[in-house]
Design a protein around this motif. Sequence first.
Motif, PDB file in Angstrom:
ATOM      1  N   SER A  85       0.848  -1.199   0.000  1.00 23.22           N
ATOM      2  CA  SER A  85       0.000   0.000   0.000  1.00 23.22           C
ATOM      3  C   SER A  85       0.880   1.243   0.000  1.00 23.22           C
ATOM      4  O   SER A  85       1.708   1.441   0.906  1.00 23.22           O
ATOM      5  N   ALA A  86       0.728   2.070  -1.004  1.00 20.99           N
ATOM      6  CA  ALA A  86       1.603   3.220  -1.207  1.00 20.99           C
ATOM      7  C   ALA A  86       1.091   3.992  -2.420  1.00 20.99           C
ATOM      8  O   ALA A  86       0.111   3.597  -3.055  1.00 20.99           O
ATOM      9  N   VAL A  87       1.793   5.083  -2.729  1.00 16.88           N
ATOM     10  CA  VAL A  87       1.520   5.808  -3.971  1.00 16.88           C
ATOM     11  C   VAL A  87       2.632   5.489  -4.961  1.00 16.88           C
ATOM     12  O   VAL A  87       3.822   5.559  -4.609  1.00 16.88           O
ATOM     13  N   TYR A  88       2.272   5.144  -6.179  1.00 19.16           N
ATOM     14  CA  TYR A  88       3.221   4.739  -7.203  1.00 19.16           C
ATOM     15  C   TYR A  88       3.267   5.813  -8.306  1.00 19.16           C
ATOM     16  O   TYR A  88       2.229   6.225  -8.825  1.00 19.16           O
ATOM     17  N   PHE A  89       4.489   6.232  -8.621  1.00 18.86           N
ATOM     18  CA  PHE A  89       4.694   7.277  -9.625  1.00 18.86           C
ATOM     19  C   PHE A  89       5.468   6.717 -10.813  1.00 18.86           C
ATOM     20  O   PHE A  89       6.548   6.144 -10.643  1.00 18.86           O
ATOM     21  N   CYS A  90       4.926   6.922 -11.987  1.00 13.75           N
ATOM     22  CA  CYS A  90       5.630   6.622 -13.219  1.00 13.75           C
ATOM     23  C   CYS A  90       6.377   7.882 -13.653  1.00 13.75           C
ATOM     24  O   CYS A  90       5.873   9.001 -13.475  1.00 13.75           O
ATOM     25  N   ALA A  91       7.581   7.721 -14.189  1.00 20.81           N
ATOM     26  CA  ALA A  91       8.368   8.898 -14.565  1.00 20.81           C
ATOM     27  C   ALA A  91       9.259   8.565 -15.749  1.00 20.81           C
ATOM     28  O   ALA A  91       9.604   7.406 -15.986  1.00 20.81           O
ATOM     29  N   LEU A  92       9.624   9.593 -16.486  1.00 20.12           N
ATOM     30  CA  LEU A  92      10.603   9.422 -17.558  1.00 20.12           C
ATOM     31  C   LEU A  92      11.704  10.460 -17.402  1.00 20.12           C
ATOM     32  O   LEU A  92      11.505  11.524 -16.820  1.00 20.12           O
ATOM     33  N   SER A  93      12.875  10.096 -17.882  1.00 15.75           N
ATOM     34  CA  SER A  93      13.976  11.044 -17.843  1.00 15.75           C
ATOM     35  C   SER A  93      14.070  11.731 -19.190  1.00 15.75           C
ATOM     36  O   SER A  93      13.925  11.100 -20.235  1.00 15.75           O
ATOM     37  N   THR A  94      14.300  13.013 -19.124  1.00 14.70           N
ATOM     38  CA  THR A  94      14.339  13.853 -20.306  1.00 14.70           C
ATOM     39  C   THR A  94      15.708  14.489 -20.401  1.00 14.70           C
ATOM     40  O   THR A  94      16.133  15.158 -19.469  1.00 14.70           O
ATOM     41  N   SER A  95      16.378  14.272 -21.489  1.00 18.78           N
ATOM     42  CA  SER A  95      17.696  14.878 -21.650  1.00 18.78           C
ATOM     43  C   SER A  95      17.539  16.325 -22.103  1.00 18.78           C
ATOM     44  O   SER A  95      16.873  16.609 -23.090  1.00 18.78           O
ATOM     45  N   MET A  96      18.130  17.218 -21.335  1.00 20.38           N
ATOM     46  CA  MET A  96      18.083  18.626 -21.682  1.00 20.38           C
ATOM     47  C   MET A  96      19.176  18.943 -22.709  1.00 20.38           C
ATOM     48  O   MET A  96      20.011  18.107 -23.029  1.00 20.38           O
ATOM     49  N   ASN A  97      19.174  20.160 -23.218  1.00 23.57           N
ATOM     50  CA  ASN A  97      20.138  20.550 -24.253  1.00 23.57           C
ATOM     51  C   ASN A  97      21.578  20.379 -23.794  1.00 23.57           C
ATOM     52  O   ASN A  97      22.464  20.075 -24.578  1.00 23.57           O
ATOM     53  N   SER A  98      21.799  20.559 -22.511  1.00 22.89           N
ATOM     54  CA  SER A  98      23.151  20.441 -21.982  1.00 22.89           C
ATOM     55  C   SER A  98      23.584  18.996 -21.840  1.00 22.89           C
ATOM     56  O   SER A  98      24.717  18.724 -21.467  1.00 22.89           O
ATOM     57  N   GLY A  99      22.688  18.070 -22.113  1.00 27.01           N
ATOM     58  CA  GLY A  99      22.996  16.660 -21.914  1.00 27.01           C
ATOM     59  C   GLY A  99      22.575  16.178 -20.543  1.00 27.01           C
ATOM     60  O   GLY A  99      22.641  15.005 -20.246  1.00 27.01           O
ATOM     61  N   TYR A 100      22.135  17.096 -19.710  1.00 27.17           N
ATOM     62  CA  TYR A 100      21.699  16.778 -18.370  1.00 27.17           C
ATOM     63  C   TYR A 100      20.276  16.250 -18.404  1.00 27.17           C
ATOM     64  O   TYR A 100      19.507  16.578 -19.291  1.00 27.17           O
TER      65      TYR A 100
END
Lengths: 115, 114
Positions: A85-100
């Motif tokens: 029992s918890a809250v589940y978060f889906c997420a994606l990583s996004t590469s910024m212009n700096s590569g970060y």
Amino acid sequence: GDSVTQMEGPVTLSEEAFLTINCTYTATGYPSLFWYVQYPGEGLQLLLKATKADDKGSNKGFEATYRKETTSFHLEKGSVQVSDSAVYFCALSTSMNSGYSTLTFGKGTMLLVSP
Amino acid sequence: EPEVTQTPSHQVTQMGQEVILRCVPISNHLYFYWYRQILGQKVEFLVSFYNNEISEKSEIFDDQFSVERPDGSNFTLKIRSTKLEDSAMYFCASSEIRGENTQYFGPGTRLTVL
């Protein structure tokens, strides 16, 4: 821009039931995908991740497969426990212009498991 | 296991006041982040920080916000003049390797602006 859509909660299940939490995404390029979990009173913990298409992330009985053709990363578990029992978060990583990279999250889905 | 810590767990302040939220990232991590979650809404990226400067910031991170690493362990978020809409849970995160981006989160600080 990039976005993540999760199914609305709460999801209410009995112990030992099968769990699916749907997650779809919109992104340019090839993001990495994550599931984070937040137990009551605690921070966000990484549950599992997948970095490329057809990868399957798994941890603690949970698994999710990176499906590029359907832009999905659904979370599944064969037999849930009360302690899930918890809250589940889906997420994606996004590469910024700096590569970060930064994370883009869905709204979160609360899971309630009863004995 | 090393973890990110945040203080305080809950901060109540009056509109217009300055607040400083504190974070101690994992000790060998080099990249630091702040996110926020307004009640019932998504977790949103605010800012990332590397090598003592801001790497990226979102449009939410306006001139009212600033970040600082005042010493070798703390990472702070300052809101200069709080508004009602700043009420949210603020999460700090850190990561070790650029690009790999497994970010480890703290427990959050709940900010309530009255």
